[in-house]
Design an enzyme around this catalytic site. Sequence first.
Site, PDB file in Angstrom:
ATOM      1  N   GLN A  34     -30.336 -77.638  53.519  1.00  0.00           N
ATOM      2  CA  GLN A  34     -31.027 -78.090  54.721  1.00  0.00           C
ATOM      3  C   GLN A  34     -31.430 -79.560  54.595  1.00  0.00           C
ATOM      4  OE1 GLN A  34     -33.850 -74.937  54.510  1.00  0.00           O
ATOM      5  NE2 GLN A  34     -34.627 -75.607  52.530  1.00  0.00           N
ATOM      6  N   ASP A 140     -31.686 -67.690  45.655  1.00  0.00           N
ATOM      7  CA  ASP A 140     -31.697 -67.053  46.971  1.00  0.00           C
ATOM      8  C   ASP A 140     -32.621 -65.824  46.897  1.00  0.00           C
ATOM      9  OD1 ASP A 140     -31.216 -65.743  49.340  1.00  0.00           O
ATOM     10  OD2 ASP A 140     -29.063 -66.136  49.300  1.00  0.00           O
ATOM     11  N   GLY A 141     -33.607 -65.777  47.776  1.00  0.00           N
ATOM     12  CA  GLY A 141     -34.562 -64.678  47.763  1.00  0.00           C
ATOM     13  C   GLY A 141     -33.904 -63.320  47.998  1.00  0.00           C
ATOM     14  N   ASP A 159     -42.390 -66.063  52.848  1.00  0.00           N
ATOM     15  CA  ASP A 159     -42.874 -67.327  53.420  1.00  0.00           C
ATOM     16  C   ASP A 159     -41.637 -68.190  53.667  1.00  0.00           C
ATOM     17  OD1 ASP A 159     -43.979 -69.776  53.996  1.00  0.00           O
ATOM     18  OD2 ASP A 159     -45.178 -69.913  52.168  1.00  0.00           O
ATOM     19  N   PRO A 166     -30.302 -70.332  55.913  1.00  0.00           N
ATOM     20  CA  PRO A 166     -30.480 -69.542  54.687  1.00  0.00           C
ATOM     21  C   PRO A 166     -31.494 -68.398  54.824  1.00  0.00           C
ATOM     22  CG  PRO A 166     -31.382 -71.766  54.413  1.00  0.00           C
ATOM     23  CD  PRO A 166     -30.635 -71.754  55.704  1.00  0.00           C
TER      24      PRO A 166
HETATM   25  N1  SAM Z   1     -44.367 -72.077  56.798  1.00  0.00           N
HETATM   26  C1  SAM Z   1     -43.068 -72.410  57.190  1.00  0.00           C
HETATM   27  C2  SAM Z   1     -42.649 -71.892  58.546  1.00  0.00           C
HETATM   28  O1  SAM Z   1     -43.008 -70.776  58.910  1.00  0.00           O
HETATM   29  O2  SAM Z   1     -41.998 -72.612  59.281  1.00  0.00           O
HETATM   30  C3  SAM Z   1     -42.191 -72.093  56.091  1.00  0.00           C
HETATM   31  C4  SAM Z   1     -42.430 -73.040  54.968  1.00  0.00           C
HETATM   32  S1  SAM Z   1     -41.518 -72.872  53.541  1.00  0.00           S
HETATM   33  C5  SAM Z   1     -41.257 -74.583  53.232  1.00  0.00           C
HETATM   34  C6  SAM Z   1     -40.011 -72.102  53.961  1.00  0.00           C
HETATM   35  C7  SAM Z   1     -39.073 -72.040  52.777  1.00  0.00           C
HETATM   36  O3  SAM Z   1     -38.177 -70.939  52.903  1.00  0.00           O
HETATM   37  C8  SAM Z   1     -38.193 -73.295  52.620  1.00  0.00           C
HETATM   38  O4  SAM Z   1     -38.615 -74.001  51.502  1.00  0.00           O
HETATM   39  C9  SAM Z   1     -36.786 -72.717  52.445  1.00  0.00           C
HETATM   40  O5  SAM Z   1     -36.041 -73.377  51.445  1.00  0.00           O
HETATM   41  C10 SAM Z   1     -37.080 -71.270  52.069  1.00  0.00           C
HETATM   42  N2  SAM Z   1     -35.977 -70.334  52.274  1.00  0.00           N
HETATM   43  C11 SAM Z   1     -35.185 -70.205  53.347  1.00  0.00           C
HETATM   44  N3  SAM Z   1     -34.266 -69.246  53.133  1.00  0.00           N
HETATM   45  C12 SAM Z   1     -34.490 -68.733  51.893  1.00  0.00           C
HETATM   46  C13 SAM Z   1     -33.881 -67.732  51.096  1.00  0.00           C
HETATM   47  N4  SAM Z   1     -32.828 -67.032  51.533  1.00  0.00           N
HETATM   48  N5  SAM Z   1     -34.389 -67.482  49.863  1.00  0.00           N
HETATM   49  C14 SAM Z   1     -35.451 -68.183  49.400  1.00  0.00           C
HETATM   50  N6  SAM Z   1     -36.072 -69.165  50.102  1.00  0.00           N
HETATM   51  C15 SAM Z   1     -35.602 -69.436  51.337  1.00  0.00           C
END
Ligand code: SAM
Length: 285
Positions: A34, A140-141, A159, A166
């Site tokens: 991203q 990857d979560g 979160d 992703p």
């Molecule tokens: N609070 C925010 C919102 O609701 O808009 C979210 C903040 S946090 C920075 C979101 C995080 O989710 C990002 O850092 C992103 O890299 C992560 N993310 C997205 N897809 C993911 C996945 N499949 N596994 C792990 N992390 C993921």
Amino acid sequence: MADSTWFYENFEHTGSAIGFRTVRKLDEVQSPFQKIEIFETTDFGNLMVIDGAMMVSTRENFFYHEMMSHAAIFTHAAPKDIVIIGGGDCGTLRECLKHAEVETVVQCDIDEQVTRMAEKYFPELCESNNDPRATVMFDDGIAYMAAAEPESIDIIIVDSTDPVGPAEGLFNRAFYETCFKALRPEGLLVQQSESPLALMNLIQDMIAAMADAGFRGFRTLPFPQPCYPTGWWSCTIAAKNGRDLTTFRNDAAAGKTFRTEYYNAGIHHGALLQPELLKRALKQS
Ligand code: SAM
């Protein structure tokens, strides 16, 4: 002031936008996942934007991080082991570690660049990253939860970014099944569930998918979040064992010894008093 000094996130779905007056762009990186941008604003501190969507600002991230963590932690009778999926800005991690009874918190974000940016531009959110109870990892979560040991986690906090790119696979039955399996019998899943004003159908679909995965009790807690579309946001808690999620450890919450900006026992009770539109749409009385 000219428009060029403002950053706006347009939300086509509701024909509305959120904007902050900016001083300058501080940084920008295109990670493998991203585009991450950091702005300095005139009144809200720094602002992180991922793929054009606002994530956190210095001044108002506390609403989200505190509701995503403390509500579920005080709902669980004995929270020891927590996993955060996403959360790369580390704000939710910091809040979880304020609880002395919590023994381990794993934060698994897919994108290391988010955490590197947070360390530089939101150091206060990262102040607990070196706590011996914390593990900050990048994967990857979806894969992390699929490989998690059965019945090994008390609370899973999702979160994540919005359910595109992703994060898309973090909002479906297959993912929730891995969470269900990894939770202990008293375990709770909490997920950021977007805006009840704009995306009620997303919350309904999320709860239906959680129910299909085996979860039995659900509660959606609304809260303000100025930088997210419509300014009204929510988290949804699901219980593996179907327990009543309208009760929590009130005395512990009322007597908490750590500082918060928003969360307290009264706010938690208030968030459980459902607005009529949530009652109707989610049948949560
Ligand atoms: N609070 C925010 C919102 O609701 O808009 C979210 C903040 S946090 C920075 C979101 C995080 O989710 C990002 O850092 C992103 O890299 C992560 N993310 C997205 N897809 C993911 C996945 N499949 N596994 C792990 N992390 C993921």
